[in-house]
Design a protein around this motif. Structure first.
Motif, PDB file in Angstrom:
ATOM      1  N   VAL A  68       0.857  -1.179   0.000  1.00 32.31           N
ATOM      2  CA  VAL A  68       0.000   0.000   0.000  1.00 32.31           C
ATOM      3  C   VAL A  68       0.894   1.230   0.000  1.00 32.31           C
ATOM      4  O   VAL A  68       1.713   1.411   0.921  1.00 32.31           O
ATOM      5  N   ALA A  69       0.774   2.035  -1.032  1.00 33.09           N
ATOM      6  CA  ALA A  69       1.609   3.235  -1.155  1.00 33.09           C
ATOM      7  C   ALA A  69       1.135   4.316  -0.196  1.00 33.09           C
ATOM      8  O   ALA A  69       0.007   4.280   0.325  1.00 33.09           O
ATOM      9  N   GLU A  70       2.007   5.267   0.051  1.00 35.40           N
ATOM     10  CA  GLU A  70       1.661   6.384   0.931  1.00 35.40           C
ATOM     11  C   GLU A  70       0.516   7.179   0.319  1.00 35.40           C
ATOM     12  O   GLU A  70       0.571   7.573  -0.861  1.00 35.40           O
ATOM     13  N   PRO A  71      -0.558   7.410   1.076  1.00 37.87           N
ATOM     14  CA  PRO A  71      -1.716   8.135   0.528  1.00 37.87           C
ATOM     15  C   PRO A  71      -1.341   9.562   0.097  1.00 37.87           C
ATOM     16  O   PRO A  71      -0.514  10.224   0.723  1.00 37.87           O
ATOM     17  N   LYS A  72      -1.998  10.015  -0.972  1.00 37.01           N
ATOM     18  CA  LYS A  72      -1.768  11.359  -1.487  1.00 37.01           C
ATOM     19  C   LYS A  72      -3.089  12.111  -1.585  1.00 37.01           C
ATOM     20  O   LYS A  72      -4.161  11.507  -1.679  1.00 37.01           O
ATOM     21  N   PRO A  73      -3.024  13.412  -1.577  1.00 36.61           N
ATOM     22  CA  PRO A  73      -4.273  14.189  -1.697  1.00 36.61           C
ATOM     23  C   PRO A  73      -4.987  13.890  -3.004  1.00 36.61           C
ATOM     24  O   PRO A  73      -4.363  13.599  -4.031  1.00 36.61           O
ATOM     25  N   TYR A  74      -6.294  13.973  -2.943  1.00 34.05           N
ATOM     26  CA  TYR A  74      -7.116  13.650  -4.120  1.00 34.05           C
ATOM     27  C   TYR A  74      -8.150  14.765  -4.283  1.00 34.05           C
ATOM     28  O   TYR A  74      -8.821  15.182  -3.327  1.00 34.05           O
ATOM     29  N   THR A  75      -8.265  15.222  -5.526  1.00 29.19           N
ATOM     30  CA  THR A  75      -9.239  16.273  -5.820  1.00 29.19           C
ATOM     31  C   THR A  75     -10.378  15.665  -6.621  1.00 29.19           C
ATOM     32  O   THR A  75     -10.201  15.267  -7.786  1.00 29.19           O
ATOM     33  N   PRO A  76     -11.545  15.540  -6.020  1.00 32.28           N
ATOM     34  CA  PRO A  76     -12.671  14.914  -6.730  1.00 32.28           C
ATOM     35  C   PRO A  76     -13.300  15.859  -7.750  1.00 32.28           C
ATOM     36  O   PRO A  76     -13.113  17.078  -7.704  1.00 32.28           O
ATOM     37  N   ASP A  77     -14.043  15.260  -8.669  1.00 31.43           N
ATOM     38  CA  ASP A  77     -14.787  16.052  -9.639  1.00 31.43           C
ATOM     39  C   ASP A  77     -15.960  16.746  -8.949  1.00 31.43           C
ATOM     40  O   ASP A  77     -16.256  16.518  -7.770  1.00 31.43           O
ATOM     41  N   ASP A  78     -16.611  17.572  -9.763  1.00 38.01           N
ATOM     42  CA  ASP A  78     -17.778  18.274  -9.209  1.00 38.01           C
ATOM     43  C   ASP A  78     -18.883  17.297  -8.813  1.00 38.01           C
ATOM     44  O   ASP A  78     -19.592  17.503  -7.815  1.00 38.01           O
ATOM     45  N   TYR A  79     -19.025  16.232  -9.613  1.00 37.30           N
ATOM     46  CA  TYR A  79     -20.045  15.236  -9.274  1.00 37.30           C
ATOM     47  C   TYR A  79     -19.375  14.179  -8.405  1.00 37.30           C
ATOM     48  O   TYR A  79     -18.517  13.413  -8.869  1.00 37.30           O
ATOM     49  N   VAL A  80     -19.713  14.129  -7.125  1.00 35.96           N
ATOM     50  CA  VAL A  80     -19.037  13.238  -6.189  1.00 35.96           C
ATOM     51  C   VAL A  80     -20.036  12.731  -5.152  1.00 35.96           C
ATOM     52  O   VAL A  80     -20.949  13.450  -4.740  1.00 35.96           O
ATOM     53  N   LEU A  81     -19.821  11.494  -4.747  1.00 36.52           N
ATOM     54  CA  LEU A  81     -20.622  10.876  -3.676  1.00 36.52           C
ATOM     55  C   LEU A  81     -19.688  10.465  -2.533  1.00 36.52           C
ATOM     56  O   LEU A  81     -18.564  10.019  -2.760  1.00 36.52           O
ATOM     57  N   GLY A  82     -20.181  10.626  -1.302  1.00 36.05           N
ATOM     58  CA  GLY A  82     -19.415  10.203  -0.131  1.00 36.05           C
ATOM     59  C   GLY A  82     -18.377  11.197   0.313  1.00 36.05           C
ATOM     60  O   GLY A  82     -17.476  10.831   1.090  1.00 36.05           O
ATOM     61  N   HIS A  83     -18.480  12.425  -0.116  1.00 36.89           N
ATOM     62  CA  HIS A  83     -17.493  13.437   0.276  1.00 36.89           C
ATOM     63  C   HIS A  83     -18.219  14.677   0.772  1.00 36.89           C
ATOM     64  O   HIS A  83     -18.875  15.400   0.007  1.00 36.89           O
ATOM     65  N   ALA A  84     -18.133  14.925   2.059  1.00 40.24           N
ATOM     66  CA  ALA A  84     -18.784  16.095   2.647  1.00 40.24           C
ATOM     67  C   ALA A  84     -17.935  17.333   2.424  1.00 40.24           C
ATOM     68  O   ALA A  84     -16.708  17.266   2.317  1.00 40.24           O
ATOM     69  N   LYS A  85     -18.602  18.456   2.356  1.00 46.67           N
ATOM     70  CA  LYS A  85     -17.906  19.716   2.154  1.00 46.67           C
ATOM     71  C   LYS A  85     -17.001  20.001   3.347  1.00 46.67           C
ATOM     72  O   LYS A  85     -17.397  19.874   4.493  1.00 46.67           O
ATOM     73  N   GLY A  86     -15.779  20.391   3.048  1.00 47.32           N
ATOM     74  CA  GLY A  86     -14.809  20.681   4.096  1.00 47.32           C
ATOM     75  C   GLY A  86     -13.922  19.505   4.438  1.00 47.32           C
ATOM     76  O   GLY A  86     -12.911  19.661   5.145  1.00 47.32           O
ATOM     77  N   ASN A  87     -14.284  18.295   4.003  1.00 45.41           N
ATOM     78  CA  ASN A  87     -13.441  17.125   4.274  1.00 45.41           C
ATOM     79  C   ASN A  87     -12.211  17.114   3.375  1.00 45.41           C
ATOM     80  O   ASN A  87     -12.149  17.819   2.357  1.00 45.41           O
ATOM     81  N   LYS A  88     -11.252  16.281   3.762  1.00 44.46           N
ATOM     82  CA  LYS A  88     -10.039  16.117   2.977  1.00 44.46           C
ATOM     83  C   LYS A  88     -10.096  14.767   2.274  1.00 44.46           C
ATOM     84  O   LYS A  88     -10.355  13.746   2.900  1.00 44.46           O
ATOM     85  N   ALA A  89      -9.863  14.782   0.967  1.00 44.41           N
ATOM     86  CA  ALA A  89      -9.892  13.547   0.185  1.00 44.41           C
ATOM     87  C   ALA A  89      -8.460  13.064  -0.052  1.00 44.41           C
ATOM     88  O   ALA A  89      -7.562  13.862  -0.359  1.00 44.41           O
TER      89      ALA A  89
END
Length: 288
Positions: A174-195
Protein backbone atom coordinates in the motif's frame (compact mmCIF):
# COMPACT_ATOMS: atom_id res chain seq x y z
CA UNK A 1 -25.38 -94.11 113.37
CA UNK A 2 -23.86 -97.57 112.88
CA UNK A 3 -20.10 -97.92 113.22
CA UNK A 4 -18.56 -100.48 110.84
CA UNK A 5 -16.82 -103.52 112.33
CA UNK A 6 -13.06 -103.58 111.73
CA UNK A 7 -11.78 -106.25 109.33
CA UNK A 8 -9.73 -108.09 112.01
CA UNK A 9 -12.85 -109.07 113.98
CA UNK A 10 -12.56 -106.48 116.72
CA UNK A 11 -15.58 -104.68 117.97
CA UNK A 12 -15.84 -101.00 118.13
CA UNK A 13 -14.45 -99.74 121.40
CA UNK A 14 -12.08 -102.73 121.89
CA UNK A 15 -8.57 -101.88 122.97
CA UNK A 16 -5.88 -102.34 120.31
CA UNK A 17 -3.32 -104.91 121.49
CA UNK A 18 0.20 -103.71 121.96
CA UNK A 19 1.59 -106.23 119.47
CA UNK A 20 -0.85 -105.25 116.76
CA UNK A 21 0.83 -104.95 113.34
CA UNK A 22 -1.16 -102.80 111.00
CA UNK A 23 0.73 -104.15 107.96
CA UNK A 24 0.04 -107.76 108.74
CA UNK A 25 -2.39 -109.38 106.35
CA UNK A 26 -5.79 -110.11 107.82
CA UNK A 27 -6.49 -113.61 109.11
CA UNK A 28 -8.08 -116.05 106.71
CA UNK A 29 -11.77 -115.64 106.18
CA UNK A 30 -11.79 -111.93 106.79
CA UNK A 31 -12.74 -109.34 104.10
CA UNK A 32 -9.76 -107.25 102.89
CA UNK A 33 -10.15 -103.51 103.13
CA UNK A 34 -11.10 -101.67 99.92
CA UNK A 35 -8.27 -100.45 97.70
CA UNK A 36 -8.24 -97.28 95.58
CA UNK A 37 -6.85 -97.77 92.14
CA UNK A 38 -5.11 -94.80 90.38
CA UNK A 39 -5.81 -94.02 86.70
CA UNK A 40 -3.45 -92.10 84.41
CA UNK A 41 -4.53 -88.50 83.75
CA UNK A 42 -5.44 -87.57 80.13
CA UNK A 43 -2.95 -85.13 78.54
CA UNK A 44 -4.15 -81.53 78.14
CA UNK A 45 -4.78 -80.54 74.50
CA UNK A 46 -2.04 -78.36 72.97
CA UNK A 47 -3.07 -74.73 72.30
CA UNK A 48 -4.14 -74.09 68.69
CA UNK A 49 -1.62 -72.12 66.60
CA UNK A 50 -2.67 -68.59 65.66
CA UNK A 51 -1.46 -68.38 62.05
CA UNK A 52 -4.10 -65.98 60.76
CA UNK A 53 -1.92 -62.88 61.04
CA UNK A 54 0.88 -64.40 58.97
CA UNK A 55 -1.48 -65.64 56.26
CA UNK A 56 -3.24 -62.28 56.08
CA UNK A 57 0.08 -60.44 55.90
CA UNK A 58 1.27 -62.60 53.02
CA UNK A 59 -1.94 -62.10 51.03
CA UNK A 60 -1.98 -58.34 51.61
CA UNK A 61 1.71 -58.11 50.74
CA UNK A 62 1.14 -59.82 47.40
CA UNK A 63 -1.85 -57.57 46.62
CA UNK A 64 0.07 -54.42 47.59
CA UNK A 65 3.08 -55.39 45.48
CA UNK A 66 1.00 -56.21 42.39
CA UNK A 67 -0.92 -52.93 42.64
CA UNK A 68 2.33 -51.03 43.21
CA UNK A 69 3.88 -52.44 40.05
CA UNK A 70 0.87 -51.24 38.02
CA UNK A 71 1.72 -47.55 37.67
CA UNK A 72 -1.86 -46.44 37.14
CA UNK A 73 -2.99 -48.22 40.35
CA UNK A 74 -0.14 -47.16 42.65
CA UNK A 75 -2.53 -45.00 44.68
CA UNK A 76 -4.41 -48.19 45.68
CA UNK A 77 -1.33 -50.17 46.77
CA UNK A 78 -0.18 -48.30 49.85
CA UNK A 79 -3.06 -49.44 52.09
CA UNK A 80 -2.75 -53.25 51.62
CA UNK A 81 1.05 -52.91 51.72
CA UNK A 82 0.90 -51.01 55.02
CA UNK A 83 -1.53 -53.53 56.51
CA UNK A 84 0.79 -56.35 55.38
CA UNK A 85 3.63 -54.81 57.38
CA UNK A 86 1.43 -54.40 60.45
CA UNK A 87 -0.12 -57.87 60.35
CA UNK A 88 3.22 -59.46 59.50
CA UNK A 89 4.87 -57.82 62.50
CA UNK A 90 2.09 -59.08 64.78
CA UNK A 91 2.38 -62.58 63.26
CA UNK A 92 6.16 -62.66 63.87
CA UNK A 93 5.62 -61.54 67.46
CA UNK A 94 3.13 -64.36 68.00
CA UNK A 95 5.56 -66.85 66.45
CA UNK A 96 8.32 -65.77 68.86
CA UNK A 97 5.95 -66.41 71.77
CA UNK A 98 5.06 -69.84 70.42
CA UNK A 99 1.51 -68.89 69.57
CA UNK A 100 2.02 -69.27 65.80
CA UNK A 101 4.00 -71.61 63.59
CA UNK A 102 4.26 -69.59 60.35
CA UNK A 103 6.96 -67.08 61.18
CA UNK A 104 8.37 -67.35 57.65
CA UNK A 105 5.01 -66.52 56.13
CA UNK A 106 4.65 -63.48 58.38
CA UNK A 107 8.18 -62.35 57.50
CA UNK A 108 7.41 -62.73 53.79
CA UNK A 109 4.30 -60.58 54.27
CA UNK A 110 6.37 -57.86 55.94
CA UNK A 111 8.95 -57.90 53.14
CA UNK A 112 6.31 -57.79 50.41
CA UNK A 113 4.51 -54.98 52.24
CA UNK A 114 7.70 -52.89 52.43
CA UNK A 115 8.39 -53.50 48.73
CA UNK A 116 4.77 -52.55 47.94
CA UNK A 117 5.14 -49.29 49.89
CA UNK A 118 8.32 -48.47 48.01
CA UNK A 119 6.59 -49.25 44.70
CA UNK A 120 3.68 -47.00 45.67
CA UNK A 121 6.08 -44.17 46.56
CA UNK A 122 7.94 -44.69 43.28
CA UNK A 123 4.68 -44.63 41.33
CA UNK A 124 3.66 -41.41 43.07
CA UNK A 125 6.99 -39.76 42.24
CA UNK A 126 6.81 -40.97 38.64
CA UNK A 127 3.25 -39.73 38.25
CA UNK A 128 4.03 -36.32 39.75
CA UNK A 129 7.06 -36.02 37.47
CA UNK A 130 5.03 -37.00 34.40
CA UNK A 131 2.21 -34.59 35.28
CA UNK A 132 4.72 -31.80 35.86
CA UNK A 133 6.38 -32.51 32.51
CA UNK A 134 3.04 -32.49 30.69
CA UNK A 135 2.08 -29.25 32.45
CA UNK A 136 5.41 -27.61 31.62
CA UNK A 137 5.15 -28.74 28.00
CA UNK A 138 1.61 -27.39 27.77
CA UNK A 139 2.67 -24.06 29.25
CA UNK A 140 5.64 -23.88 26.89
CA UNK A 141 3.32 -24.67 23.97
CA UNK A 142 0.92 -21.93 25.02
CA UNK A 143 3.79 -19.45 25.31
CA UNK A 144 5.05 -20.53 21.91
CA UNK A 145 1.62 -20.12 20.36
CA UNK A 146 1.21 -16.70 21.99
CA UNK A 147 4.67 -15.65 20.85
CA UNK A 148 3.94 -16.89 17.34
CA UNK A 149 0.58 -15.13 17.29
CA UNK A 150 2.20 -11.98 18.61
CA UNK A 151 4.93 -12.18 15.96
CA UNK A 152 2.34 -12.86 13.27
CA UNK A 153 0.21 -9.96 14.47
CA UNK A 154 3.23 -7.69 14.54
CA UNK A 155 4.26 -8.78 11.04
CA UNK A 156 0.83 -7.81 9.70
CA UNK A 157 1.22 -4.20 10.86
CA UNK A 158 3.35 -2.24 8.43
CA UNK A 159 4.18 1.26 7.32
CA UNK A 160 3.14 2.59 3.95
CA UNK A 161 5.37 1.28 1.17
CA UNK A 162 6.28 -1.99 2.96
CA UNK A 163 5.17 -5.26 1.30
CA UNK A 164 3.35 -8.12 2.99
CA UNK A 165 3.11 -11.57 1.37
CA UNK A 166 0.03 -13.66 2.15
CA UNK A 167 0.18 -17.44 2.27
CA UNK A 168 -1.40 -17.74 -1.17
CA UNK A 169 1.63 -16.01 -2.70
CA UNK A 170 0.13 -12.54 -3.22
CA UNK A 171 2.50 -9.77 -2.17
CA UNK A 172 0.57 -6.63 -1.30
CA UNK A 173 1.95 -3.11 -0.97
CA UNK A 174 0.00 0.00 0.00
CA UNK A 175 1.61 3.23 -1.15
CA UNK A 176 1.66 6.38 0.93
CA UNK A 177 -1.72 8.13 0.53
CA UNK A 178 -1.77 11.36 -1.49
CA UNK A 179 -4.27 14.19 -1.70
CA UNK A 180 -7.12 13.65 -4.12
CA UNK A 181 -9.24 16.27 -5.82
CA UNK A 182 -12.67 14.91 -6.73
CA UNK A 183 -14.79 16.05 -9.64
CA UNK A 184 -17.78 18.27 -9.21
CA UNK A 185 -20.04 15.24 -9.27
CA UNK A 186 -19.04 13.24 -6.19
CA UNK A 187 -20.62 10.88 -3.68
CA UNK A 188 -19.41 10.20 -0.13
CA UNK A 189 -17.49 13.44 0.28
CA UNK A 190 -18.78 16.09 2.65
CA UNK A 191 -17.91 19.72 2.15
CA UNK A 192 -14.81 20.68 4.10
CA UNK A 193 -13.44 17.13 4.27
CA UNK A 194 -10.04 16.12 2.98
CA UNK A 195 -9.89 13.55 0.18
CA UNK A 196 -6.94 11.16 -0.15
CA UNK A 197 -6.08 8.49 -2.69
CA UNK A 198 -5.00 4.99 -1.62
CA UNK A 199 -3.13 2.82 -4.14
CA UNK A 200 -2.91 -0.94 -3.52
CA UNK A 201 -0.56 -3.12 -5.55
CA UNK A 202 -0.98 -6.92 -5.63
CA UNK A 203 1.83 -9.02 -7.12
CA UNK A 204 1.43 -12.77 -7.66
CA UNK A 205 4.72 -14.38 -6.60
CA UNK A 206 3.42 -17.95 -7.04
CA UNK A 207 3.21 -20.28 -10.00
CA UNK A 208 -0.58 -20.39 -10.31
CA UNK A 209 -3.20 -17.73 -10.82
CA UNK A 210 -4.85 -16.47 -7.64
CA UNK A 211 -8.26 -14.88 -7.34
CA UNK A 212 -8.74 -11.66 -5.38
CA UNK A 213 -12.11 -11.93 -3.69
CA UNK A 214 -11.85 -8.75 -1.60
CA UNK A 215 -10.81 -5.88 -3.79
CA UNK A 216 -11.78 -2.95 -1.53
CA UNK A 217 -9.57 -1.79 1.34
CA UNK A 218 -10.93 -0.35 4.57
CA UNK A 219 -9.58 2.98 5.79
CA UNK A 220 -9.66 4.43 9.30
CA UNK A 221 -8.86 8.06 10.12
CA UNK A 222 -6.62 9.34 12.93
CA UNK A 223 -9.46 8.90 15.45
CA UNK A 224 -10.01 5.27 14.43
CA UNK A 225 -13.31 5.98 12.71
CA UNK A 226 -14.04 4.39 9.36
CA UNK A 227 -13.47 6.74 6.44
CA UNK A 228 -16.13 6.96 3.74
CA UNK A 229 -15.35 5.68 0.23
CA UNK A 230 -15.45 8.55 -2.26
CA UNK A 231 -16.96 7.99 -5.75
CA UNK A 232 -16.84 10.50 -8.57
CA UNK A 233 -17.09 10.46 -12.36
CA UNK A 234 -13.40 11.03 -13.14
CA UNK A 235 -12.65 7.39 -13.83
CA UNK A 236 -9.46 7.60 -11.79
CA UNK A 237 -10.57 4.85 -9.41
CA UNK A 238 -10.06 1.17 -10.09
CA UNK A 239 -11.16 -1.87 -8.08
CA UNK A 240 -9.06 -5.06 -8.13
CA UNK A 241 -11.24 -7.97 -9.27
CA UNK A 242 -10.76 -11.42 -10.77
CA UNK A 243 -7.54 -13.39 -11.02
CA UNK A 244 -3.92 -12.28 -10.83
CA UNK A 245 -1.67 -14.36 -13.07
CA UNK A 246 1.75 -15.64 -11.93
CA UNK A 247 4.35 -12.85 -12.07
CA UNK A 248 1.71 -10.24 -12.86
CA UNK A 249 0.63 -7.22 -10.79
CA UNK A 250 -2.82 -5.79 -10.22
CA UNK A 251 -3.24 -2.19 -9.09
CA UNK A 252 -6.24 -0.79 -7.28
CA UNK A 253 -6.90 2.94 -6.85
CA UNK A 254 -9.37 4.23 -4.29
CA UNK A 255 -10.35 7.61 -2.81
CA UNK A 256 -11.59 8.26 0.73
CA UNK A 257 -13.04 11.28 2.47
CA UNK A 258 -11.57 12.24 5.89
CA UNK A 259 -12.77 14.82 8.42
CA UNK A 260 -10.34 17.76 8.55
CA UNK A 261 -9.47 17.29 12.24
CA UNK A 262 -8.53 13.57 11.73
CA UNK A 263 -6.92 13.59 8.31
CA UNK A 264 -3.25 13.77 9.31
CA UNK A 265 -2.90 9.99 9.72
CA UNK A 266 -4.77 6.97 8.38
CA UNK A 267 -4.70 3.16 8.55
CA UNK A 268 -5.46 0.94 5.56
CA UNK A 269 -6.71 -2.60 6.09
CA UNK A 270 -6.61 -5.09 3.20
CA UNK A 271 -6.82 -8.82 2.47
CA UNK A 272 -7.14 -10.56 -0.90
CA UNK A 273 -9.64 -12.96 0.69
CA UNK A 274 -11.11 -11.84 4.00
CA UNK A 275 -12.83 -15.21 4.52
CA UNK A 276 -9.51 -17.10 4.42
CA UNK A 277 -6.67 -14.70 5.25
CA UNK A 278 -6.40 -12.23 8.10
CA UNK A 279 -6.10 -8.60 7.10
CA UNK A 280 -2.78 -6.77 6.95
CA UNK A 281 -2.54 -3.15 8.13
CA UNK A 282 -0.62 -0.19 6.71
CA UNK A 283 -0.51 3.08 8.62
CA UNK A 284 1.25 6.41 8.57
CA UNK A 285 0.79 10.11 7.95
CA UNK A 286 -0.91 11.54 4.89
CA UNK A 287 0.95 13.92 2.56
CA UNK A 288 -0.17 17.32 1.45
Amino acid sequence: MTVPTPSDGRQPGDRIPDDHDPWRPPPPGTTPPPRWESYPMAPLPAPQARNGMGITALVLGIVGLVLGLLIILFWMSWLPALLAVIFGSVGMSQARRGRATNKGMALAGVILGVVGLLAAAGGAVLTVTAVKKVTDDARAKVKEVKASASASEKARHLSFGEPYTFENGLKVTVAEPKPYTPDDYVLGHAKGNKAVQVIVKVLNTGTERVKVDTGLPEVSDADGASAELLIDGSGRQKVITGYVLPGKEAIGKYAFSLPPDAADKIEVEFSPDAMEWQDAYWSGPTTG
